[in-house]
Design a protein around this motif. Sequence first.
Motif, PDB file in Angstrom:
ATOM      1  N   UNK A 171       1.185  -0.949   0.050  1.00 34.90           N
ATOM      2  CA  UNK A 171      -0.365   0.371   0.252  1.00 34.90           C
ATOM      3  C   UNK A 171       0.803   1.354   0.137  1.00 34.90           C
ATOM      4  N   UNK A 172       0.095   2.128  -0.961  1.00 31.42           N
ATOM      5  CA  UNK A 172       1.109   3.497  -0.699  1.00 31.42           C
ATOM      6  C   UNK A 172       0.933   4.107   1.019  1.00 31.42           C
ATOM      7  N   UNK A 173       2.262   4.988   0.519  1.00 33.63           N
ATOM      8  CA  UNK A 173       2.193   5.241   2.498  1.00 33.63           C
ATOM      9  C   UNK A 173       2.788   4.003   3.528  1.00 33.63           C
ATOM     10  N   UNK A 174       3.203   2.841   3.224  1.00 38.68           N
ATOM     11  CA  UNK A 174       2.806   2.045   4.192  1.00 38.68           C
ATOM     12  C   UNK A 174       4.245   2.177   4.955  1.00 38.68           C
ATOM     13  N   UNK A 175       5.399   2.420   4.567  1.00 35.64           N
ATOM     14  CA  UNK A 175       6.285   2.564   5.027  1.00 35.64           C
ATOM     15  C   UNK A 175       6.478   3.966   6.294  1.00 35.64           C
ATOM     16  N   UNK A 176       6.197   5.160   5.974  1.00 40.64           N
ATOM     17  CA  UNK A 176       5.596   5.959   6.276  1.00 40.64           C
ATOM     18  C   UNK A 176       4.998   5.891   7.898  1.00 40.64           C
ATOM     19  N   UNK A 177       3.658   5.076   7.808  1.00 38.54           N
ATOM     20  CA  UNK A 177       3.402   4.208   9.073  1.00 38.54           C
ATOM     21  C   UNK A 177       3.264   4.031   9.105  1.00 38.54           C
ATOM     22  N   UNK A 178       5.126   2.511   9.408  1.00 42.64           N
ATOM     23  CA  UNK A 178       5.204   2.344   9.989  1.00 42.64           C
ATOM     24  C   UNK A 178       6.099   2.716  11.631  1.00 42.64           C
ATOM     25  N   UNK A 179       6.784   3.893  10.103  1.00 40.85           N
ATOM     26  CA  UNK A 179       8.392   5.173  10.694  1.00 40.85           C
ATOM     27  C   UNK A 179       7.182   5.856  11.830  1.00 40.85           C
ATOM     28  N   UNK A 180       5.756   6.183  12.066  1.00 43.97           N
ATOM     29  CA  UNK A 180       5.256   6.456  12.432  1.00 43.97           C
ATOM     30  C   UNK A 180       5.251   5.935  14.352  1.00 43.97           C
ATOM     31  N   UNK A 181       4.944   4.180  13.515  1.00 42.17           N
ATOM     32  CA  UNK A 181       4.732   3.750  15.183  1.00 42.17           C
ATOM     33  C   UNK A 181       6.010   3.334  16.135  1.00 42.17           C
ATOM     34  N   UNK A 182       7.386   4.159  15.177  1.00 42.87           N
ATOM     35  CA  UNK A 182       8.366   4.074  16.394  1.00 42.87           C
ATOM     36  C   UNK A 182       8.490   4.918  17.575  1.00 42.87           C
ATOM     37  N   UNK A 183       8.946   4.068  18.581  1.00 43.44           N
ATOM     38  CA  UNK A 183       9.369   4.633  19.725  1.00 43.44           C
ATOM     39  C   UNK A 183       8.971   6.403  19.629  1.00 43.44           C
ATOM     40  N   UNK A 184       9.007   6.949  20.905  1.00 43.86           N
ATOM     41  CA  UNK A 184       9.047   8.335  20.660  1.00 43.86           C
ATOM     42  C   UNK A 184      10.353   8.696  20.610  1.00 43.86           C
ATOM     43  N   UNK A 222       7.527  -4.822   5.736  1.00 43.32           N
ATOM     44  CA  UNK A 222       7.243  -3.962   6.228  1.00 43.32           C
ATOM     45  C   UNK A 222       8.039  -3.934   8.070  1.00 43.32           C
ATOM     46  N   UNK A 223       8.001  -6.017   8.131  1.00 47.27           N
ATOM     47  CA  UNK A 223       8.412  -5.557   9.403  1.00 47.27           C
ATOM     48  C   UNK A 223      10.152  -5.462   9.917  1.00 47.27           C
ATOM     49  N   UNK A 224      10.503  -6.185   8.830  1.00 44.58           N
ATOM     50  CA  UNK A 224      11.935  -5.774   8.543  1.00 44.58           C
ATOM     51  C   UNK A 224      12.354  -4.562   8.721  1.00 44.58           C
ATOM     52  N   UNK A 225      11.249  -3.437   8.542  1.00 44.75           N
ATOM     53  CA  UNK A 225      11.842  -2.812   8.085  1.00 44.75           C
ATOM     54  C   UNK A 225      11.487  -1.803   9.374  1.00 44.75           C
ATOM     55  N   UNK A 272       0.003   1.306   9.684  1.00 45.14           N
ATOM     56  CA  UNK A 272      -0.819  -0.276   8.974  1.00 45.14           C
ATOM     57  C   UNK A 272      -0.787  -0.954  10.233  1.00 45.14           C
ATOM     58  N   UNK A 273      -1.201  -0.405  11.407  1.00 40.66           N
ATOM     59  CA  UNK A 273      -1.383  -1.034  12.701  1.00 40.66           C
ATOM     60  C   UNK A 273      -2.229  -0.333  13.634  1.00 40.66           C
ATOM     61  N   UNK A 274      -3.659  -0.548  12.967  1.00 41.76           N
ATOM     62  CA  UNK A 274      -4.636   0.699  13.463  1.00 41.76           C
ATOM     63  C   UNK A 274      -4.438   0.385  15.191  1.00 41.76           C
ATOM     64  N   UNK A 275      -4.775   1.812  16.382  1.00 40.12           N
ATOM     65  CA  UNK A 275      -5.317   1.474  17.019  1.00 40.12           C
ATOM     66  C   UNK A 275      -5.953   0.428  18.163  1.00 40.12           C
ATOM     67  N   UNK A 276      -6.863  -0.300  16.920  1.00 38.18           N
ATOM     68  CA  UNK A 276      -7.592  -0.938  17.581  1.00 38.18           C
ATOM     69  C   UNK A 276      -7.190  -2.496  17.285  1.00 38.18           C
ATOM     70  N   UNK A 277      -6.172  -2.979  17.183  1.00 45.90           N
ATOM     71  CA  UNK A 277      -5.077  -3.639  16.791  1.00 45.90           C
ATOM     72  C   UNK A 277      -4.169  -3.700  18.082  1.00 45.90           C
ATOM     73  N   UNK A 278      -3.693  -2.679  18.864  1.00 47.58           N
ATOM     74  CA  UNK A 278      -3.250  -2.736  19.938  1.00 47.58           C
ATOM     75  C   UNK A 278      -3.623  -3.047  21.004  1.00 47.58           C
ATOM     76  N   UNK A 279      -2.698  -3.892  21.759  1.00 49.27           N
ATOM     77  CA  UNK A 279      -3.831  -4.046  22.836  1.00 49.27           C
ATOM     78  C   UNK A 279      -3.281  -3.213  23.735  1.00 49.27           C
TER      79      UNK A 279
END
Length: 233
Positions: free
Chosen positions: A97-110, A181-184, A221-228
């Motif tokens: 999906x276009x932009x998925x890599x940016x979305x993964x970067x946004x899930x990184x820690x603070x 995405x997981x490896x990235x 790519x990881x919606x909020x409702x998929x996070x415990x």
Amino acid sequence: MARSSSESATPKPRKQRFGWVRQLAQAYKLTAKNDSLIGLLLAAVFVVVLAVFVTIGLWVDHPIYFTVVGLPFAVLAALIVFGRRAQKAAYASAEGQPGAAAAVLQTLKRGWTVTPGVAVTRQQDIVHRATGRAGVVLVGEGAPARLGPLLAQERKKLGRVAPDVPVYDFQAGQEEGQLSLHELQRKVAKLPRTLSPGQVDEIEKRLAALGSLNLPIPKGPLPRNMRPPRSMR
């Protein structure tokens, strides 16, 4: 005073108190769509962990006590496994999906500042930028042959405004030599932290002059409702 204290002690609405249960249920449904074995796996983890405690209890002649003690540990183990499987399933559903890599970067820690779409070609090859204590990370999405020159061009720009900053570049995708995405996410998270927070702030000020294309990027790519929920984590 008595009135205000009673108001503050008013219990939260039922929907708010049990909101995490609905979130967990939604996360399970979304994960099950991409991971059909998730139910059996979680049940197996729960049973195995609990069986270990029961066995210890039988060995020391306190089976009931160790069964009660083992229950929260079994639940915790199942939740840990569920969180990891849910993340992998979410990444798998977002591949391509276009932009998925940016979305993964946004899930990184603070500590990371993500700027999606700093460069793009007519063929929709795109480069995202993330800045943190590891330095500057450039991530490209698209055809490897076109991303090579595009990433090199961005590295030159960075060299002019921040010549002494470590720069890393990766390509995300399903082509040969590209990262999933997981490896990235794992690669970027493991980069060595060589900069202080003050240096990061200075770099971000310099990079602000380069700007971005303000392209519409999905929120992850990881919606909020998929996070415990935090309480369960």
